[in-house]
Write a protein that holds these residues in place. Structure first.
Motif, short mmCIF file in Angstrom:
data_model
loop_
_atom_site.label_atom_id
_atom_site.label_comp_id
_atom_site.label_asym_id
_atom_site.label_seq_id
_atom_site.Cartn_x
_atom_site.Cartn_y
_atom_site.Cartn_z
N ILE A 170 18.60 1.89 6.61
CA ILE A 170 17.35 1.18 6.32
C ILE A 170 16.76 0.58 7.60
O ILE A 170 15.55 0.64 7.83
N THR B 158 11.86 2.53 -0.44
CA THR B 158 12.93 3.32 0.17
C THR B 158 14.25 2.58 -0.02
O THR B 158 14.37 1.41 0.36
N MET C 31 13.05 1.40 9.15
CA MET C 31 12.09 0.34 9.42
C MET C 31 11.65 0.36 10.89
O MET C 31 10.48 0.12 11.21
N TYR D 68 11.68 -1.88 1.32
CA TYR D 68 13.00 -1.37 1.68
C TYR D 68 14.06 -2.16 0.93
O TYR D 68 14.01 -3.38 0.85
#
Length: 374
Positions: A154, A146, A158, A178
């Motif tokens: 982000i 991602t 998460m 990520y």
């Protein structure tokens, strides 16, 4: 158009996109005034005549920088400002959205039409959180990367991954990574990805795909926010005597397939969906656009919007497009695109003259059978 004072000759324009935008705004403006003229009471005819007169003398160089000569490879979008919009969207956007959810679901449905699997996939830009949440094992993905330009976005994803309320957490086979990076400068080596998914955050990235890799994207088309563009055009003509870009340039449907081909992708597929969202007023529409991080990010945008112009645009929007219950519609045209990186295993068209049967032979087969004649 001959009578419009551009502030610079057409040869001096440093981007074809700006010229195309002006032409599209002219068409929308004429359509808006025609519709307004049909609905306007008799005492508004003087205003209408004034608006039509403004068309002949309007200056389309209202946005700063439009009359400057520069490199043709100009940066259309302000990447720094777009990153700030994504940061704000990270904290405003909820887990469910009435537009992003159905668009992402329709995009991911296309993975079920593919017989092969995609072990390594990149989910980038736009509705990254919605792709993560709605994926549900489609595509046989083993590693999902991602990526977003916003560090806050982000962090939010998460944090959502660790929540027990998300179904995807129960999938222990899916490895999740990520990355904070700009989509225009992908931090991946050539041929490292099996699948790239871009839901309403399209940027070209063919070289990161493996051979026979799939690029799956959804982006907003040229009919998006048509009502808002018309309302802003009429309001600015009335209050300021000219228009400037209030909506980012958007691609047309007929150009989508050409873009895939020019990017070097094989077997291009394009289809279109149109969503009509209803809002109590123009204020709620603007708030929803800000929540999604979809505000205007054109580098040469006019950064100042006068209060009376904004109020006039909201009033024009309400008077021209409001429904029976007073709510206003907003059109979102979504273009879905799919393309594969070329590979020798992909089907190819036969060369001309290689056919072994003619249509006449096929017709004889149908006629000789007991079925009806063709």
């Amino acid at each position: 158009i001959r009578d419009v004072q551009y502030g610079a000759s057409v040869q001096e324009w440093h981007s074809f996109e700006i010229l195309f935008y002006l032409l599209s705004e002219m068409v929308g403006m004429c359509e808006a005034l025609s519709r307004f003229a049909q609905a306007a009471p008799a005492n508004h005819h003087q205003l209408l005549r004034g608006l039509w007169a403004m068309i002949g003398r309007a200056s389309f160089s209202a946005a700063p920088g439009f009359d400057q000569i520069g490199d043709r490879n100009v940066n259309i979008f302000d990447r720094s400002y777009k990153r700030k919009q994504r940061d704000r969207a990270a904290w405003l956007l909820g887990s469910n959205d009435p537009l992003l959810d159905p668009v992402t679901e329709n995009l991911l449905d296309r993975l079920q039409d593919c017989k092969r699997t995609f072990p390594i996939a990149l989910n980038m830009g736009g509705a990254v959180e919605h792709v993560r949440r709605l994926l549900r094992g489609r595509g046989g993905i083993e590693r999902l990367i991602t990526m977003d330009t916003s560090c806050d976005m982000i962090k939010k994803i998460m944090k959502a991954e660790t929540s027990e309320e998300n179904d995807i957490v129960t999938d222990p086979k899916l490895e999740r990574l990520y990355i904070v990076a700009d989509e225009e400068f992908l931090p991946f080596k050539e041929g490292s990805l099996d699948l790239i998914i871009s839901s309403l955050g399209l940027h070209w990235c063919r070289m990161a795909l493996k051979p026979d890799g799939l690029f799956l994207a959804a982006m907003l088309g040229g009919e998006t926010l048509r009502e808002l563009r018309i309302a802003c055009t009429v309001a600015q003509l009335e209050r300021e005597g000219g228009v400037s870009a209030r909506v980012s340039p958007l691609a047309q449907v007929q150009d989508a397939g050409n873009l895939l081909t020019r990017a070097g992708l094989a077997l291009p597929t394009v289809d279109v969906d149109q969503y009509t969202m209803w809002y109590p007023s123009a204020l709620e529409l603007i708030q929803h656009l800000q929540t999604m991080g979809e505000g205007n990010a054109v580098s040469q945008r006019n950064q100042c919007l006068k209060r009376d112009t904004a109020l006039a645009a909201a009033a024009v929007y309400q008077s021209m497009f409001a429904g029976d219950d007073g709510s206003i519609p907003a059109t979102f045209q979504v273009i879905y695109m799919a393309g594969w990186r070329p590979h020798s295993s992909q089907q190819k068209s036969q060369s001309r003259g290689s056919a072994t049967a003619s249509f006449a032979d096929i017709e004889k087969v149908f006629i000789s059978s007991d079925g009806p004649e063709v």
